[in-house]
Write a protein that holds these residues in place. Structure first.
Motif, PDB file in Angstrom:
ATOM      1  N   LEU A   1      22.802  36.251  13.895  1.00  0.00           N
ATOM      2  CA  LEU A   1      22.311  36.790  15.155  1.00  0.00           C
ATOM      3  C   LEU A   1      23.395  36.677  16.216  1.00  0.00           C
ATOM      4  N   GLY A   2      23.334  37.595  17.171  1.00  0.00           N
ATOM      5  CA  GLY A   2      24.261  37.570  18.286  1.00  0.00           C
ATOM      6  C   GLY A   2      25.551  38.304  18.002  1.00  0.00           C
ATOM      7  N   PRO A   3      26.427  38.387  18.995  1.00  0.00           N
ATOM      8  CA  PRO A   3      27.719  39.060  18.787  1.00  0.00           C
ATOM      9  C   PRO A   3      28.587  38.275  17.826  1.00  0.00           C
ATOM     10  N   ALA A   4      29.155  38.981  16.866  1.00  0.00           N
ATOM     11  CA  ALA A   4      30.011  38.357  15.853  1.00  0.00           C
ATOM     12  C   ALA A   4      30.947  39.410  15.293  1.00  0.00           C
ATOM     13  N   SER A   5      32.094  38.960  14.852  1.00  0.00           N
ATOM     14  CA  SER A   5      33.063  39.865  14.241  1.00  0.00           C
ATOM     15  C   SER A   5      32.666  40.158  12.801  1.00  0.00           C
ATOM     16  N   PRO A   6      33.173  41.244  12.219  1.00  0.00           N
ATOM     17  CA  PRO A   6      32.862  41.518  10.807  1.00  0.00           C
ATOM     18  C   PRO A   6      33.270  40.397   9.874  1.00  0.00           C
ATOM     19  N   GLU A   7      34.352  39.685  10.204  1.00  0.00           N
ATOM     20  CA  GLU A   7      34.777  38.574   9.347  1.00  0.00           C
ATOM     21  C   GLU A   7      33.764  37.431   9.405  1.00  0.00           C
ATOM     22  N   GLN A   8      33.247  37.125  10.602  1.00  0.00           N
ATOM     23  CA  GLN A   8      32.239  36.072  10.709  1.00  0.00           C
ATOM     24  C   GLN A   8      30.959  36.444   9.977  1.00  0.00           C
ATOM     25  N   ILE A   9      30.558  37.691  10.099  1.00  0.00           N
ATOM     26  CA  ILE A   9      29.342  38.138   9.411  1.00  0.00           C
ATOM     27  C   ILE A   9      29.526  38.061   7.906  1.00  0.00           C
ATOM     28  N   GLU A  10      30.691  38.459   7.428  1.00  0.00           N
ATOM     29  CA  GLU A  10      30.942  38.400   5.981  1.00  0.00           C
ATOM     30  C   GLU A  10      30.985  36.973   5.479  1.00  0.00           C
ATOM     31  N   SER A  11      31.495  36.037   6.281  1.00  0.00           N
ATOM     32  CA  SER A  11      31.564  34.646   5.841  1.00  0.00           C
ATOM     33  C   SER A  11      30.178  34.034   5.663  1.00  0.00           C
ATOM     34  N   VAL A  12      29.178  34.530   6.397  1.00  0.00           N
ATOM     35  CA  VAL A  12      27.821  33.988   6.282  1.00  0.00           C
ATOM     36  C   VAL A  12      27.003  34.785   5.266  1.00  0.00           C
ATOM     37  N   LEU A  13      27.037  36.091   5.367  1.00  0.00           N
ATOM     38  CA  LEU A  13      26.201  36.924   4.507  1.00  0.00           C
ATOM     39  C   LEU A  13      26.819  37.186   3.149  1.00  0.00           C
ATOM     40  N   GLY A  14      28.110  37.026   3.016  1.00  0.00           N
ATOM     41  CA  GLY A  14      28.767  37.320   1.744  1.00  0.00           C
ATOM     42  C   GLY A  14      29.140  38.773   1.579  1.00  0.00           C
ATOM     43  N   ALA A  15      28.896  39.611   2.560  1.00  0.00           N
ATOM     44  CA  ALA A  15      29.240  41.034   2.512  1.00  0.00           C
ATOM     45  C   ALA A  15      29.386  41.535   3.940  1.00  0.00           C
ATOM     46  N   GLU A  16      30.265  42.512   4.117  1.00  0.00           N
ATOM     47  CA  GLU A  16      30.459  43.082   5.447  1.00  0.00           C
ATOM     48  C   GLU A  16      29.281  43.988   5.814  1.00  0.00           C
ATOM     49  N   PRO A  17      28.964  44.084   7.082  1.00  0.00           N
ATOM     50  CA  PRO A  17      27.898  45.015   7.491  1.00  0.00           C
ATOM     51  C   PRO A  17      28.340  46.456   7.316  1.00  0.00           C
ATOM     52  N   HIS A  18      27.387  47.349   7.078  1.00  0.00           N
ATOM     53  CA  HIS A  18      27.693  48.760   6.897  1.00  0.00           C
ATOM     54  C   HIS A  18      27.804  49.494   8.215  1.00  0.00           C
ATOM     55  N   THR A  19      27.678  48.769   9.317  1.00  0.00           N
ATOM     56  CA  THR A  19      27.819  49.352  10.639  1.00  0.00           C
ATOM     57  C   THR A  19      28.874  48.567  11.413  1.00  0.00           C
ATOM     58  N   THR A  20      29.222  49.080  12.579  1.00  0.00           N
ATOM     59  CA  THR A  20      30.212  48.425  13.432  1.00  0.00           C
ATOM     60  C   THR A  20      29.486  47.553  14.447  1.00  0.00           C
ATOM     61  N   PRO A  21      29.619  46.245  14.393  1.00  0.00           N
ATOM     62  CA  PRO A  21      28.925  45.382  15.365  1.00  0.00           C
ATOM     63  C   PRO A  21      29.413  45.652  16.787  1.00  0.00           C
ATOM     64  N   THR A  22      28.498  45.574  17.723  1.00  0.00           N
ATOM     65  CA  THR A  22      28.825  45.791  19.129  1.00  0.00           C
ATOM     66  C   THR A  22      29.062  44.449  19.808  1.00  0.00           C
ATOM     67  N   PRO A  23      29.917  44.417  20.831  1.00  0.00           N
ATOM     68  CA  PRO A  23      30.223  43.125  21.473  1.00  0.00           C
ATOM     69  C   PRO A  23      29.083  42.562  22.310  1.00  0.00           C
ATOM     70  N   VAL A  24      28.190  43.399  22.795  1.00  0.00           N
ATOM     71  CA  VAL A  24      27.069  42.954  23.633  1.00  0.00           C
ATOM     72  C   VAL A  24      25.771  43.372  22.955  1.00  0.00           C
ATOM     73  N   VAL A  25      24.932  42.403  22.637  1.00  0.00           N
ATOM     74  CA  VAL A  25      23.659  42.671  21.976  1.00  0.00           C
ATOM     75  C   VAL A  25      22.580  41.848  22.661  1.00  0.00           C
ATOM     76  N   PRO A  26      21.331  42.282  22.625  1.00  0.00           N
ATOM     77  CA  PRO A  26      20.245  41.483  23.196  1.00  0.00           C
ATOM     78  C   PRO A  26      19.919  40.298  22.298  1.00  0.00           C
ATOM     79  N   PRO A  27      19.208  39.297  22.805  1.00  0.00           N
ATOM     80  CA  PRO A  27      18.826  38.152  21.957  1.00  0.00           C
ATOM     81  C   PRO A  27      17.964  38.596  20.787  1.00  0.00           C
TER      82      PRO A  27
END
Length: 584
Positions: free
Chosen positions: A431-457
């Motif tokens: 949850l929250g703003p994160a880079s693709p590398e951070q997301i991949e380190s937790v989920l084990g796979a990169e997201p299929h979309t481009t994360p945005t720097p500002v997201v709601p809670p």
């Protein structure tokens, strides 16, 4: 050898055919000019008939009779008026001529600004989609962009919202690095601050880039239409899942696509790990899971931050304890490990005897641990056992014992999670703003979309086991005791909480028998007989329904007092029974 001349019919046939085509084209143009009014009226009559048919189909059945009567009356009145039929015919022809007139041609192509944007994007893709050895390159500097961009859609601001790109077959679209370079380029050239979806068609050598709409944030905590063993983590895109549930949002009732997490003995992802930045909504996710688990099971909450985010759960039926201190957390987790072992032994004995498993071993037990790294630091400073070490038994054997573990941590403390927690929490949420590398380190796979720097809670990504990465929006579940919580969200959370019970109702149970999980045990019974291990009494303190929540969380029976110095000895094993309130 001399060439023979062609026959006369073959040499002059092409001229005759061309002359005949010219005569036919001229005759057709002349006929069109002469019959243009008739063609216009015929087109208008056809459109008027289609409009009338649509109006008749939309008219309710109970109103068709009066409508027919009114039309017949009008026709009769026109027929009786002098020159009525002639005037009606002229009116119908005039309406048909107006309805069948030619519409102005609407320009569907891009404007000058759109053309310049497409040209710039085409030139930027040339180094990636061309090689010097290609005899007929699709991408060349100064080339025609219309052959590479088969489909494009712009929004009102002139930015691309959808683009279909045709690329050469020799492009290495099977390599993750090559695809990442193209996606990064398109994201930068099409406009940052939006979430893009890239759909690669390797068979057809096509790439479709589209802008995803933001997930709705209007869904608050509520009772979701699920079966026991299913938990709604949040909501995602409509085309990402094959199921919808009815929800009540701020903009009205609707069907929303949920992200369902299934737990229990048949689940392949029995435990969950949620990671996010501060304020990203991981605590709201844990609170939402607790509210959904209470109707069907028991909940044990351990809060490492100690900010009282789960004070609304204290004293509720089904809540065994809400621990904020190190001593209470260690005692509760040690009891949870013993309870897991007891359930396994009881179920195994029942199976060997040919009997169904006891009821108390089938009631789900939820262990919700928020910020275990804080408790780990405190335990290391005091020379005590790390609370994560006590999670080994519930994590390894919890699925068979109907025990589910949920761990929430922040990105800056993810490295403090031990290997057992990382291995057995196969359901993951970021949850929250994160880079693709951070997301991949937790989920084990990169997201299929481009994360945005500002997201709601509550906005992020979820992945259950080896499934796809899904966008996620957690339902709004704030702390109802927080002054910043809106009245609508406060009432929504309080309506889901079970009513607190008084001490009088708790002591109505017969002496020597353990109360049901739904009852509340009086704090004064801590010095009394220890309940049987086969029962799981509730440990919520006796609080009046309208009383304010206690400032401290309850501790298990025979657990050491929280006021223990750092040099105090280890408290030792805890009796195999549920934690009950104690001072501290």
């Amino acid at each position: 050898m001399a060439r023979r001349p062609l026959p006369r019919i073959l040499s002059s046939g092409s001229d005759r055919i061309a002359r005949s085509r010219e005569i036919a084209r001229t005759a057709a143009d002349s006929a069109t000019d002469v019959l243009h009014p008739l063609i216009t009226i015929t087109r208008g009559l056809r459109r008027l008939a289609a409009t009338g048919r649509a109006k008749w189909a939309a008219t309710p059945k109970e109103r068709r009779g009066p409508t027919l009567f009114l039309v017949a009356a009008c026709v009769l009145a026109v027929a009786l008026v002098p020159y009525g039929p002639l005037l009606a015919l002229v009116s119908v022809m005039g309406a048909a001529a107006w309805k069948g007139r030619e519409r102005p041609v609407v320009k569907t192509g891009p404007d000058d600004a759109g053309i310049e944007r497409l040209k710039g994007l085409y030139e930027a893709l040339v180094p990636y989609f061309s090689v010097p050895e290609d005899p007929a390159p699709l991408f060349t500097h100064g080339g025609d962009w219309s052959g590479a961009f088969e489909e494009y859609v712009f929004d009102d601001a002139g930015r691309l919202t959808r683009l279909r790109i045709k690329y050469p077959a020799y492009f290495t679209d099977g390599e993750v690095s090559s695809r990442a370079r193209i996606e990064h380029l398109l994201h930068a050239k099409s406009g940052r601050g939006r979430e893009y979806l890239f759909d690669w068609d390797e068979e057809g050598n096509q790439l479709v880039m589209s802008v995803l709409p933001a997930l709705p944030t209007t869904i608050a905590a509520q009772r979701f239409v699920t079966v026991p063993g299913e938990t709604v983590l949040g909501f995602t895109d409509a085309d990402a899942v094959h199921r919808t549930v009815p929800v009540l949002a701020a903009d009205g009732a609707k069907d929303a696509p949920p992200v369902i997490w299934r737990t229990g003995p048949r689940s392949t992802e029995p435990h969950l790990l949620a990671v996010g930045q501060p304020g990203s909504g991981t605590t709201s996710l844990v609170r939402s899971i607790a509210l959904q688990a209470l109707p069907h099971g028991d909940v044990l909450v351990i809060e490492g931050s100690g900010t009282g985010e789960y004070a609304c759960l204290i004293g509720r039926p089904g809540v065994l304890a809400v621990e904020c201190g190190l001593a209470g957390a260690l005692a509760s987790l040690e009891w949870a490990a013993h309870e897991t072992e007891r359930r396994l032994i009881a179920a195994n004995r029942a199976r060997q005897a040919g009997h169904p498993a006891p009821e108390d071993t089938r009631r789900p037990l939820w262990i919700l641990l928020d910020r275990p790294s804080v408790l780990g630091h405190l335990a290391a400073a005091a020379g005590r056992t790390d609370p994560q070490e006590l999670l080994q038994v519930p994590l390894r054997h919890g699925r068979a014992a109907h025990v589910t573990v949920v761990v929430a941590e922040q990105f800056d403390s993810v490295d403090a999670l031990n290997e057992t927690v990382r291995t057995h929490t196969r359901a993951r949420v970021v949850l929250g703003p994160a880079s693709p590398e951070q997301i991949e380190s937790v989920l084990g796979a990169e997201p299929h979309t481009t994360p945005t720097p500002v997201v709601p809670p509550g906005r992020g990504y979820a992945r259950l086991g080896t499934g796809p990465v899904l966008r996620l929006q957690v339902p709004a579940t704030p702390d109802p005791y927080d002054d910043a919580t809106s009245e609508a969200h406060r009432s929504a959370v309080l309506e889901l909480l079970p009513e607190r019970q008084t001490a009088t109702a708790a002591v109505e149970a017969a002496p020597g028998s353990a109360p049901d999980p739904g009852h509340i045990q009086d704090a004064t019974s801590a010095t009394g007989p220890v309940p049987d291990a086969g029962h799981i009494p509730s440990a919520a303190p006796a609080v009046e329904p309208d009383a304010a929540p206690p400032a401290t969380a309850p501790l298990p029976v025979n657990a050491p007092s929280p006021a223990v110095s750092a040099s105090a000895p280890d408290p030792g094993p805890v009796p195999r029974h549920a934690p009950v309130p104690a001072e501290g």
